[in-house]
Design a protein around this motif. Structure first.
Motif: not given
Length: 135
Positions: A55, A57-58
């Protein structure tokens, strides 16, 4: 940013890169479009998320990958393969720091050209920067 100037003159307008694809027939164009649609379904960025391999994560670390257990297994196997290929071809591996004093980037010219796009930290009244990539 890969800006280029007409006749290498910074006073001139920046040039715009343009991409195009041409086909000898409608049939070839339709085949290409179908291929592109099929390729999009197998895009590793989507497949990896769907299979819960990794993933992004911004907020916490934009652009950095967080590997989940199965993704880590695949990553490690790929690294093993790469290292085997290095040895077969007579290469040796080095590991360099992830953070440097900004003086290094000033000497290399990266500071002047890329400072605004690099992560920097103020540590004990000195500017330090994260290594932007492995070259």
């Amino acid at each position: 940013n890969s800006a280029a100037y007409w006749l290498r003159d910074q006073n001139m307008d920046s040039l715009q890169r343009l991409y195009g694809v041409a086909f000898p027939s409608d049939k070839h164009m339709k085949e290409w479009k179908k291929f592109q649609e099929e390729a999009a379904k197998r895009d590793h960025r989507n497949v990896g998320k769907q299979q819960e391999l990794y993933m992004f994560h911004s907020i916490f670390s934009p652009g950095s990958c967080f590997w989940f257990p199965m993704g880590t297994r695949i990553y490690n196997r790929l690294m093993e393969l790469i290292r085997q290929e290095y040895r077969l071809r007579g290469f040796t591996e080095v590991i360099t720091p992830n953070m440097y004093n900004s003086a290094l980037f000033k000497v290399s010219g990266h500071y002047q050209n890329y400072k605004d796009d690099m992560y920097s930290l103020d540590i004990e009244k000195q500017e330090w920067m994260l290594k932007p990539m492995n070259c």
